[in-house]
Design a protein around this motif. Structure first.
Motif, PDB file in Angstrom:
ATOM      1  N   LYS A 176      -4.649  27.465 -37.609  1.00 66.57           N
ATOM      2  CA  LYS A 176      -5.599  28.542 -37.881  1.00 66.57           C
ATOM      3  C   LYS A 176      -4.929  29.522 -38.835  1.00 66.57           C
ATOM      4  O   LYS A 176      -3.815  29.978 -38.575  1.00 66.57           O
ATOM      5  N   ILE A 177      -5.611  29.818 -39.938  1.00 66.80           N
ATOM      6  CA  ILE A 177      -5.102  30.792 -40.903  1.00 66.80           C
ATOM      7  C   ILE A 177      -6.141  31.892 -41.060  1.00 66.80           C
ATOM      8  O   ILE A 177      -7.293  31.619 -41.420  1.00 66.80           O
ATOM      9  N   PHE A 184      -9.565  29.872 -41.802  1.00 69.61           N
ATOM     10  CA  PHE A 184      -9.517  28.419 -41.893  1.00 69.61           C
ATOM     11  C   PHE A 184      -8.973  27.924 -40.568  1.00 69.61           C
ATOM     12  O   PHE A 184      -7.934  28.377 -40.113  1.00 69.61           O
ATOM     13  N   GLU A 185      -9.691  27.012 -39.945  1.00 73.60           N
ATOM     14  CA  GLU A 185      -9.264  26.500 -38.647  1.00 73.60           C
ATOM     15  C   GLU A 185      -9.524  25.002 -38.613  1.00 73.60           C
ATOM     16  O   GLU A 185     -10.571  24.538 -39.067  1.00 73.60           O
ATOM     17  N   ASP A 186      -8.559  24.248 -38.083  1.00 74.18           N
ATOM     18  CA  ASP A 186      -8.722  22.809 -37.984  1.00 74.18           C
ATOM     19  C   ASP A 186      -8.060  22.307 -36.716  1.00 74.18           C
ATOM     20  O   ASP A 186      -6.949  22.704 -36.386  1.00 74.18           O
ATOM     21  N   ASP A 187      -8.779  21.427 -36.019  1.00 71.53           N
ATOM     22  CA  ASP A 187      -8.272  20.799 -34.809  1.00 71.53           C
ATOM     23  C   ASP A 187      -8.030  19.329 -35.134  1.00 71.53           C
ATOM     24  O   ASP A 187      -8.966  18.548 -35.220  1.00 71.53           O
ATOM     25  N   PHE A 188      -6.759  18.981 -35.352  1.00 71.95           N
ATOM     26  CA  PHE A 188      -6.398  17.621 -35.756  1.00 71.95           C
ATOM     27  C   PHE A 188      -6.358  16.650 -34.574  1.00 71.95           C
ATOM     28  O   PHE A 188      -6.124  15.471 -34.770  1.00 71.95           O
ATOM     29  N   SER A 189      -6.569  17.134 -33.363  1.00 74.17           N
ATOM     30  CA  SER A 189      -6.462  16.254 -32.204  1.00 74.17           C
ATOM     31  C   SER A 189      -7.747  15.467 -31.953  1.00 74.17           C
ATOM     32  O   SER A 189      -7.784  14.594 -31.103  1.00 74.17           O
ATOM     33  N   PRO A 228     -10.608  12.660 -32.392  1.00 74.04           N
ATOM     34  CA  PRO A 228     -10.528  11.265 -32.852  1.00 74.04           C
ATOM     35  C   PRO A 228     -11.074  11.112 -34.280  1.00 74.04           C
ATOM     36  O   PRO A 228     -11.956  11.854 -34.696  1.00 74.04           O
ATOM     37  N   ASN A 229     -10.541  10.138 -34.998  1.00 74.12           N
ATOM     38  CA  ASN A 229     -10.972   9.804 -36.363  1.00 74.12           C
ATOM     39  C   ASN A 229     -10.827  10.959 -37.350  1.00 74.12           C
ATOM     40  O   ASN A 229     -11.621  11.088 -38.285  1.00 74.12           O
ATOM     41  N   THR A 230      -9.847  11.824 -37.137  1.00 74.20           N
ATOM     42  CA  THR A 230      -9.546  12.862 -38.116  1.00 74.20           C
ATOM     43  C   THR A 230      -8.168  12.579 -38.690  1.00 74.20           C
ATOM     44  O   THR A 230      -7.372  11.856 -38.102  1.00 74.20           O
ATOM     45  N   GLY A 231      -7.904  13.159 -39.839  1.00 77.16           N
ATOM     46  CA  GLY A 231      -6.574  13.020 -40.423  1.00 77.16           C
ATOM     47  C   GLY A 231      -5.548  13.754 -39.584  1.00 77.16           C
ATOM     48  O   GLY A 231      -5.891  14.527 -38.685  1.00 77.16           O
ATOM     49  N   ARG A 232      -4.305  13.500 -39.870  1.00 76.06           N
ATOM     50  CA  ARG A 232      -3.206  14.103 -39.114  1.00 76.06           C
ATOM     51  C   ARG A 232      -2.180  14.696 -40.066  1.00 76.06           C
ATOM     52  O   ARG A 232      -1.746  14.029 -41.006  1.00 76.06           O
ATOM     53  N   ALA A 233      -1.790  15.938 -39.829  1.00 76.79           N
ATOM     54  CA  ALA A 233      -0.692  16.556 -40.566  1.00 76.79           C
ATOM     55  C   ALA A 233       0.592  16.191 -39.840  1.00 76.79           C
ATOM     56  O   ALA A 233       0.741  16.495 -38.658  1.00 76.79           O
ATOM     57  N   GLN A 292      -1.215  30.272 -37.562  1.00 78.26           N
ATOM     58  CA  GLN A 292      -0.786  29.851 -36.232  1.00 78.26           C
ATOM     59  C   GLN A 292      -0.965  28.344 -36.159  1.00 78.26           C
ATOM     60  O   GLN A 292      -1.970  27.806 -36.651  1.00 78.26           O
ATOM     61  N   MET A 293      -0.008  27.670 -35.552  1.00 74.51           N
ATOM     62  CA  MET A 293      -0.096  26.218 -35.442  1.00 74.51           C
ATOM     63  C   MET A 293       0.474  25.746 -34.116  1.00 74.51           C
ATOM     64  O   MET A 293       1.316  26.417 -33.516  1.00 74.51           O
TER      65      MET A 293
END
Length: 162
Positions: free
Chosen positions: A48-49, A63-68, A70-75, A154-155
């Motif tokens: 989250k930024i 900007f917020e992203d939940d990479f956990s 399913p079927n999403t990319g992973r940092a 925050q990550m």
């Protein structure tokens, strides 16, 4: 009688202090230094930024992203013992894109990273909170490129096997 009482107090006090010191030593031994903790492979689960002055306005952008999910990319990233690291984005099909390499070091509970990103050199200090094989990181930086170091990232990341 007084001699026995004094002896008992000294003996009990010594035992109590020894037990207390032993517990303290065990606590210190179980927590790794941040440098030792960071070596390995990591995957960001959440980011989250918050950018309060995007384009020099009083508007806040988040900007917020939940990479956990399913079927999403992973940092993902790998921190090496020699102070170098690499980071990339792994797409759902397994393809690795956007790889960058940089250097890292620690001081106390802070992680310093230095790497190129989108034509700029990023040099940021993250506060790291260790939690078993996970960590939470927080940094204030100029993520939106407006010249103000007022954006909070925050990550949450977890240790992974590659």
């Amino acid at each position: 009688m007084k001699l026995k009482t004094i002896f008992f107090v000294i003996l009990f006090g010594t035992f109590f202090v020894a037990c207390k010191n032993e517990k303290s030593e065990k606590k210190v031994e179980t927590k790794k230094s941040l440098k030792d903790f960071m070596v390995g492979n990591w995957e960001t689960q959440y980011i989250k930024i918050e950018m309060p002055t995007v384009n020099k306005t009083d508007s806040t952008s988040v900007f917020e992203d939940d990479f956990s999910k399913p079927n999403t990319g992973r940092a993902q990233s790998t921190y090496n013992n020699d102070g170098t690291f690499s980071a990339w984005f792994k797409q759902p099909d397994g393809k690795k894109v956007g790889e960058t390499k940089g250097t890292w070091k620690t001081k106390g509970d802070s992680l310093y990273v230095d790497y190129p990103y989108l034509g700029k050199q990023v040099q940021a200090w993250y506060f790291i909170k260790q939690n078993d094989n996970k960590f939470e990181g927080k940094v204030v930086y100029d993520w939106d490129g407006d010249g103000e170091f007022d954006d909070t990232l925050q990550m949450k990341s977890k240790r992974i096997d590659l």
